[in-house]
Scaffold this motif. Sequence first.
Motif, mmCIF file in Angstrom:
data_model
loop_
_atom_site.group_PDB
_atom_site.id
_atom_site.type_symbol
_atom_site.label_atom_id
_atom_site.label_comp_id
_atom_site.label_asym_id
_atom_site.label_seq_id
_atom_site.Cartn_x
_atom_site.Cartn_y
_atom_site.Cartn_z
ATOM 1 N N LYS A 78 59.338 54.188 -7.406
ATOM 2 C CA LYS A 78 58.804 55.433 -7.928
ATOM 3 C C LYS A 78 58.898 56.466 -6.807
ATOM 4 N N ILE A 79 59.365 57.659 -7.144
ATOM 5 C CA ILE A 79 59.413 58.709 -6.129
ATOM 6 C C ILE A 79 58.343 59.727 -6.459
ATOM 7 N N THR A 80 57.371 59.852 -5.577
ATOM 8 C CA THR A 80 56.268 60.769 -5.818
ATOM 9 C C THR A 80 56.543 62.086 -5.135
ATOM 10 N N ASN A 81 55.764 63.091 -5.453
ATOM 11 C CA ASN A 81 55.960 64.370 -4.768
ATOM 12 C C ASN A 81 55.015 64.539 -3.589
ATOM 13 N N LYS A 82 54.562 63.414 -3.027
ATOM 14 C CA LYS A 82 53.750 63.475 -1.807
ATOM 15 C C LYS A 82 54.619 63.872 -0.627
ATOM 16 N N PHE A 83 54.088 64.719 0.233
ATOM 17 C CA PHE A 83 54.907 65.162 1.355
ATOM 18 C C PHE A 83 54.287 64.877 2.715
ATOM 19 N N ASP A 84 53.031 64.400 2.739
ATOM 20 C CA ASP A 84 52.327 64.262 4.024
ATOM 21 C C ASP A 84 52.678 62.931 4.672
ATOM 22 N N LEU A 85 53.890 62.872 5.181
ATOM 23 C CA LEU A 85 54.392 61.598 5.672
ATOM 24 C C LEU A 85 54.418 61.505 7.194
ATOM 25 N N ALA A 86 54.052 62.590 7.871
ATOM 26 C CA ALA A 86 54.212 62.592 9.327
ATOM 27 C C ALA A 86 53.380 61.501 9.979
ATOM 28 N N ILE A 116 66.260 60.585 23.608
ATOM 29 C CA ILE A 116 66.507 61.553 24.675
ATOM 30 C C ILE A 116 65.199 62.005 25.329
ATOM 31 N N VAL A 117 64.230 62.419 24.483
ATOM 32 C CA VAL A 117 62.949 62.875 25.024
ATOM 33 C C VAL A 117 61.826 62.140 24.291
ATOM 34 N N PRO A 118 60.662 61.969 24.932
ATOM 35 C CA PRO A 118 59.555 61.303 24.247
ATOM 36 C C PRO A 118 59.054 62.127 23.060
ATOM 37 N N VAL A 119 58.775 61.469 21.947
ATOM 38 C CA VAL A 119 58.357 62.162 20.734
ATOM 39 C C VAL A 119 56.907 61.825 20.424
ATOM 40 N N ASN A 120 56.129 62.838 20.044
ATOM 41 C CA ASN A 120 54.723 62.608 19.736
ATOM 42 C C ASN A 120 54.459 62.424 18.262
ATOM 43 N N VAL A 121 55.156 63.208 17.424
ATOM 44 C CA VAL A 121 54.917 63.091 15.986
ATOM 45 C C VAL A 121 56.261 63.081 15.266
ATOM 46 N N TYR A 122 56.371 62.224 14.261
ATOM 47 C CA TYR A 122 57.594 62.145 13.465
ATOM 48 C C TYR A 122 57.324 62.711 12.079
ATOM 49 N N ILE A 123 58.119 63.671 11.658
ATOM 50 C CA ILE A 123 57.994 64.187 10.292
ATOM 51 C C ILE A 123 59.252 63.788 9.523
ATOM 52 N N PRO A 124 59.176 62.790 8.656
ATOM 53 C CA PRO A 124 60.375 62.395 7.907
ATOM 54 C C PRO A 124 60.643 63.346 6.752
ATOM 55 N N GLY A 125 61.722 63.105 6.044
ATOM 56 C CA GLY A 125 62.070 63.966 4.897
ATOM 57 C C GLY A 125 63.448 64.537 5.117
ATOM 58 N N CYS A 126 64.135 64.869 4.029
ATOM 59 C CA CYS A 126 65.499 65.369 4.177
ATOM 60 C C CYS A 126 65.723 66.520 3.222
ATOM 61 N N PRO A 127 65.376 67.736 3.553
ATOM 62 C CA PRO A 127 64.540 68.114 4.689
ATOM 63 C C PRO A 127 63.069 68.039 4.298
ATOM 64 N N LEU A 130 55.870 70.026 6.996
ATOM 65 C CA LEU A 130 55.973 70.468 8.387
ATOM 66 C C LEU A 130 54.597 70.854 8.913
ATOM 67 N N LEU A 131 53.857 71.580 8.064
ATOM 68 C CA LEU A 131 52.528 72.026 8.477
ATOM 69 C C LEU A 131 51.631 70.824 8.730
ATOM 70 N N TYR A 132 51.738 69.829 7.868
ATOM 71 C CA TYR A 132 50.934 68.607 8.023
ATOM 72 C C TYR A 132 51.252 67.921 9.349
ATOM 73 N N GLY A 133 52.557 67.869 9.677
ATOM 74 C CA GLY A 133 52.970 67.241 10.927
ATOM 75 C C GLY A 133 52.485 68.012 12.135
ATOM 76 N N ILE A 134 52.558 69.350 12.043
ATOM 77 C CA ILE A 134 52.104 70.165 13.174
ATOM 78 C C ILE A 134 50.596 69.990 13.370
ATOM 79 N N LEU A 135 49.877 69.898 12.251
ATOM 80 C CA LEU A 135 48.437 69.652 12.325
ATOM 81 C C LEU A 135 48.142 68.345 13.030
ATOM 82 N N MET A 136 48.914 67.318 12.666
ATOM 83 C CA MET A 136 48.704 66.017 13.273
ATOM 84 C C MET A 136 48.962 66.087 14.775
ATOM 85 N N ALA A 137 49.968 66.883 15.148
ATOM 86 C CA ALA A 137 50.302 66.998 16.565
ATOM 87 C C ALA A 137 49.204 67.714 17.338
ATOM 88 N N ILE A 138 48.675 68.757 16.749
ATOM 89 C CA ILE A 138 47.664 69.556 17.459
ATOM 90 C C ILE A 138 46.399 68.732 17.648
#
Lengths: 272, 540
Positions: free
Chosen positions: A99-107, A244-255, A261-269
């Motif tokens: 099932k493909i849901t329309n959830k986007f908060d995957l970071a 290449i560089v250390p990563v703190n948060v991963y936001i998947p999706g294509c795109p 993106l906002l959810y991922g940035i929130l998680m990072a902050i």
Amino acid sequence: MKKNSDKTNYLIDMSFKSATIKDPLKMNDTVAANYRGYVILDPDKDFVLNNETGKILENSCPTHAITYQNDNNDLKIHLDNGKCILCGNCQVKSPELIKITNKFDLAKKQRNDLIETFSMSVPFGKTYDELGQELKNKIDKIFGRSLAIREIDAGSCNGCEIEINALNNSVYDIERFGITFVASPRHADVLLVTGPASKNMEKALKIAYDSTPNPKIVIAVGACACSGGIFGNNYATTGGIDNIVPVNVYIPGCPPRPQALLYGILMAINKI
Amino acid sequence: MSHKEIIHKYYSKLEKFDSDIKKLENNNELHLILNDPDKLHDFCKFLKQNFDLRLLTIICYDERKLNHGFKIRHVFGSDVDDFFLFVILSIDESHPYFPSIYDVFPSSILYEREINDMFGLTAKENPNIKPLILHDFPNDVFPLRKDFNLSDDVKRNLKQFEFTPITGEGVCEIPVGPIHAGIIEPGHFRFSVLGETVINLETRLGYTHKGIEKLAESMPINDAVFLSERISGDESVANSIAFCQAIEKIAKLTIPQKAEQIRLLFAELERIYNHFGTLGGILTDVGFPYGASRLNILKEQIMQLSERLSGSRILFGVNQIGGVKINITDEMLIDIHFVLDDAFQIFEKIFDLLKSNSSVMDRLRNTGIIEKQIAKDLGLVGISSRCIGIETDTRHTHPYGYYPSINLKQKTPRETMERQVELQKRIGDVLSRFMNRVDDLRQSKDIIDSITALKDDGLSVFMGDELTPYSSGLGYTESHRGETLHWIMIGEHNSIFRYKIRTASFSNWSIIEHAVLNNIVADFPVINKSFDFSYSGNDL
């Protein structure tokens, strides 16, 4: 004279009601019901997971995000959101399972957290309301200060750039949350990196990372940045930003859509 | 004229060059085999004298495993007739050179550099054979040769790229990139300036090279559709249609009318949202944020419409070989018309406002002028060529899909006349490109408006048996940037033997070096945005 007054009328005519959406992180009308976001094994349907269906599912994925495992009849499906390009092929091939849901908060903060394991015995996923409530509290707490972001394209197909640009438009208007995009890594707190990190961009990305002042946060945006995506690891790509560089948060999706993106940035902050 | 008659028209003249030239016909394609590669230069001169053909691309592929050596296909196309000419050369491995045709078709320089990078075949007389796409690669590694594996780790030796030195009293160099100040893709620009004025610009691209052409050779054809969508994210529909068309040509599939209609709808929606975005970008760069935000809201509306229709905001996952995956119901069609009517009503208001705003028009007018002869020589396509009066539009010259069935409203003589006068004003500056995009937008709206009902004959057909090995096909579409060509040669067991992509960006990028000359540095962003090339579509 008359013409001039006509022109001013245009300006008055164009005072439309505000296009900005109130709370981009809430599930509202702006996310279409058929948006391809989060892929899960469908909990509502009766399905049989066996070697045959498992293999079909595994083979349906062009980026090998789905792997099937059979440990002494403990059947498991691993789904790597970091590799998923949201093509929907698995749903076409096995409509009874996926099932493909329309959830986007995957970071996620760890690369491995993006890999989800579905077995026959564990209940699936979290409800959106639980996460939404959790988030609401965070938003109030966190956006007391402003955050400067530098976007770096390390070889993306420009799909992620379209969505990052959309964050700046009047609809998503990320600046009202105190987040600004700056022109140089030297002014940035956060590097937002897209693309499978092409080898030709490796040097530039390293230099940009080094010139960002500490403390710094790197967010990998999109399936390519998380894992190499459909491009994988080949002679021209490095297979993910974290090589290449250390990563703190991963936001998947294509795109990933602007809300994701906002959810991922929130998680990072949250990490500061 | 039918395809046969057109081919006969061309071949009857071509015969005069060499009467025992071997030929193959295939729909609108004529393939000629030149036995002696050294004849190519004379042949191209002959072409230039007798026909009005444009060099579309140069395709190289490695058939050494089949003992045919390397093959090079020069592809020419007409902007008047629905006609493609392939000239096939065989190159032996022991003598890895082929003749350059840069003095007849100057646009060949880029293709010859690309082949030099990827195959190690050198165009002998080419004056500029610097690396194009591969940065810091060893001299003996050629990724598209068959004995190179996709995942081979290449030992790179970092070296300084040699830009053409521009010297003189008071001349300064400004290096820009690869990471730019805005949210755009990476590329390096080396300006040489005298005061504020740009006297030379050299671009260095290739930063987003991801090995797409090589990667496709290891993919099943059904998965490669997803790859073709990701050549350039904002051209996903145009590229995937071109890919599917190439395969469908090889398989001789006729896809349902409804699928053609749906492809057309998505292709035009893509064009619309991109043009809104680009116009907005131009306005941002001239410092008119009010218009830019209005246009970006329109872009967002179309993207949200796309999402409702297809599940993806930038229309990924629409096409498949043999048709489309996404159905469009009658309600959806009403939704499309409703959203577009609304958006264009607002757009016309914004456009009227812009036309009467002298501060915007002054910045656009006479900025970044390109010359017609240079545009012709470089083989420009799309908006970049139409802004100077060279009509290239694949939808008209090489009709594909549902486009031939579209009936647009006939223009009255007065309207045609007014349009002619309007076109005379297009001098190849930023304003001409701006106006051209507006024309394109309106035309797209008319095309979508003309589809009032969808046919009812299914979404896709199944591709039957295995395709004939080593057969090839050319797919072509008009993306919002211009003519897009995908050439595919099938290998054994339905694999891809060679996938050559030529996006509009590749053939257009070099014009930027001419367009900025004698402009001030501060105008570079708006000139660049007015062309709106894709870096990813260029570097592949």
